[in-house]
Design an enzyme around this catalytic site. Structure first.
Site, mmCIF file in Angstrom:
data_model
loop_
_atom_site.group_PDB
_atom_site.id
_atom_site.type_symbol
_atom_site.label_atom_id
_atom_site.label_comp_id
_atom_site.label_asym_id
_atom_site.label_seq_id
_atom_site.Cartn_x
_atom_site.Cartn_y
_atom_site.Cartn_z
ATOM 1 N N ASP A 1 5.747 -2.855 11.237
ATOM 2 C CA ASP A 1 4.301 -2.574 11.339
ATOM 3 C C ASP A 1 3.809 -2.531 12.787
ATOM 4 O OD1 ASP A 1 4.752 -5.308 11.507
ATOM 5 O OD2 ASP A 1 3.077 -5.906 10.230
ATOM 6 N N ARG B 1 0.829 -1.203 0.000
ATOM 7 C CA ARG B 1 0.000 0.000 0.000
ATOM 8 C C ARG B 1 0.868 1.259 0.000
ATOM 9 N NH1 ARG B 1 -3.971 0.467 4.619
ATOM 10 N NH2 ARG B 1 -2.071 0.156 5.804
ATOM 11 N N SER C 1 7.601 -4.797 7.094
ATOM 12 C CA SER C 1 7.214 -5.667 8.215
ATOM 13 C C SER C 1 7.936 -6.999 8.225
ATOM 14 C CB SER C 1 5.712 -5.861 8.167
ATOM 15 O OG SER C 1 5.114 -4.607 8.105
HETATM 16 C C1 BGC Z 1 7.696 -10.286 10.686
HETATM 17 C C2 BGC Z 1 7.497 -9.097 11.597
HETATM 18 C C3 BGC Z 1 6.128 -8.482 11.361
HETATM 19 C C4 BGC Z 1 5.056 -9.540 11.475
HETATM 20 C C5 BGC Z 1 3.656 -8.986 11.240
HETATM 21 C C6 BGC Z 1 6.533 -11.240 10.802
HETATM 22 O O1 BGC Z 1 6.661 -12.268 9.850
HETATM 23 O O2 BGC Z 1 8.894 -10.965 11.003
HETATM 24 O O3 BGC Z 1 8.510 -8.128 11.395
HETATM 25 O O4 BGC Z 1 5.926 -7.463 12.289
HETATM 26 O O5 BGC Z 1 5.295 -10.569 10.547
HETATM 27 O O6 BGC Z 1 3.517 -8.428 9.983
#
Ligand code: BGC
Length: 451
Positions: free
Chosen positions: A197, A79, A143
């Site tokens: 995130d 996004r 994320s």
């Molecule tokens: C990632 C995290 C992320 C989470 C939620 C995980 O697979 O390692 O960094 O915050 O997913 O999106």
């Protein structure tokens, strides 16, 4: 294939499933203890399944102001957002474009993935007629586990959630983004901040609610962050001993949980074998697959679908968490959704027994996930406030939390089991769209501190 234990009859098998997926209060208490040990090790810099990554940002004061562009990469969609901060605790999304990420971009090369990102930004600029003479500050919500070295720099440690693009692990993702922007001749963007995130979610919620001190994602993947006292971050001693910094825990990698054979099979077939065990038991990317492995095992044992050797669930990914949600939602006497779903898989001779079994398996898998989530939340809250004397708002975002029937209720019930009446001090809220808005606030904090 899950190893077949010598269980033959349906009742014994059902009892076996109930046992292996059950999470008791005593399991939760062990989880909390193990979480605290791993958190301590991670903060000290010892080997730990919880990476406890400093984010270089604290919670905002609500006065941050301005217009920012935010990118959100981490699940099946990418996004681009434009976010307006009014300096009085309100963040509003003024424009947003959503792009589906092709498997080829997720699993190709760094050039492909970041080229795709730059193309999306270009499209967003054109569609929203952004004035290219202005420099826009951009915040990148990325994320994945990133070893951050400052507010706008960090190397990807390892991919999760099915991403495998080559040439990104070990690289600074902001450098890759800047290179892609340059290649696409986009000069009106300055990358000001990089955020996970969870950090975005916590920051966005605490922008208007200072009691929010835990940000959680329960979606495709799962993770959490909280503000830690700088003195406790032994591996990174900051200048201000009284200050705080948000710690991205990367709790999806917690590895002290009891695994079933289904979990082990799922892990072996995943692109990141040996990692993200909690995530693989909890998050939306995997719950459907665990359920599929159980159903497939029952088919092989002749315990479902009148003993027919149907192949509807042979293929990895042929049962999704969304399908489970539908099944879980259906409370009608004839279990219409379950019937509809099974028919869509080519299974026709469906008995009430089959429908009930499917519903029960979905319930076992999702209840375990919700209890582990609740236990993990309780672990972080009790780390910050062992007696739970203060009020804590937990901001949670993600499709699993938002959409899976009963998931939020079971998280709350687990917190109640752990803390008793003191659980009244916990408020669990849906922090919708937190990650994008939060990233914009982080960019504003970064811009202010630069000034
Ligand atoms: C990632 C995290 C992320 C989470 C939620 C995980 O697979 O390692 O960094 O915050 O997913 O999106």
């Amino acid at each position: 294939m899950a190893s077949a234990s010598p269980i033959i009859g349906f009742d014994e098998f059902a009892a076996y499933l109930n046992k292996i997926f059950k999470i008791t209060l005593s399991d939760i208490k062990i989880l909390i203890r193990e979480f605290h040990t791993e958190m301590q090790k991670g903060l000290t810099g010892y080997e730990s399944s919880l990476k406890m990554i400093p984010s270089y940002v604290d919670r905002p004061n609500g006065k941050e102001k301005g217009q920012y562009i935010a990118l959100d990469l981490g699940g099946t969609n990418f996004r681009v957002l434009s976010v307006e901060l009014d300096g009085r605790g309100n963040a509003s999304v003024t424009a947003v474009s959503k792009f589906a990420i092709d498997i080829a971009d997720m699993q190709g090369t760094a050039e492909q993935l970041f080229g795709f990102i730059a193309n999306c930004i270009h499209q967003f600029i054109e569609e929203n007629q952004l004035d290219k003479r202005i420099q826009y500050d951009l915040a990148f919500t990325f994320s994945f586990p990133v070893d951050q070295t400052n507010i706008a720099a960090g190397k990807l440690l390892v991919w999760t959630k099915g991403f495998t693009a080559k040439g990104v692990e070990g690289e600074d993702v902001i450098v890759l983004l800047n290179e892609a922007l340059k290649k696409k001749d986009i000069h009106c963007i300055r990358v000001a901040a990089l955020a996970n995130d969870t950090v975005g979610t916590l920051v966005a919620r605490s922008y208007k609610d200072p009691s929010c001190d835990l940000g959680v994602i329960l979606g495709t993947g799962t993770n959490a962050c909280y503000p830690e006292k700088l003195v406790n971050i032994q591996k990174w001693r900051g200048l201000d001993p009284k200050g705080h910094m948000i710690i991205n825990m990367e709790w999806g990698n917690f590895n002290k949980l009891r695994l079933t054979n289904y979990d082990k099979d799922l892990d072996l077939a995943s692109p990141n074998t040996g990692a993200q065990f909690l995530e693989k038991m909890v998050s939306g990317m995997y719950l459907g697959e665990i359920t599929r492995l159980v159903v497939q095992d029952m088919i092989h044992r002749g315990l479902i679908f009148l003993g027919s050797k149907c192949t509807a669930f042979e293929k990895k990914g042929s049962l999704l968490t969304e399908n489970m949600s539908l099944v879980a939602e259906d409370n009608s006497a004839n279990l219409g959704e379950v019937e509809f779903f099974l028919k869509s898989k080519g299974i026709t001779n469906i008995t009430a027994h089959d429908k009930n079994i499917l519903k029960h398996v979905c319930d076992l898998v999702s209840t375990r996930a919700a209890k582990i989530s609740g236990g993990s939340i309780a672990a972080v809250l009790s780390w910050m406030d062992p007696e739970l004397k203060n009020k804590h708002t937990v901001g949670i975002d993600g499709s699993l939390f938002e959409k899976y029937p009963g998931f939020a209720r079971k998280i709350k019930a687990t917190c109640k089991d752990v803390f008793g009446e003191n659980a009244l001090n916990i408020e669990i809220v849906h922090a919708k769209d937190g990650s994008g808005k939060g990233a914009a606030i982080i960019a504003a904090v970064a811009a202010q501190s630069e000034k």
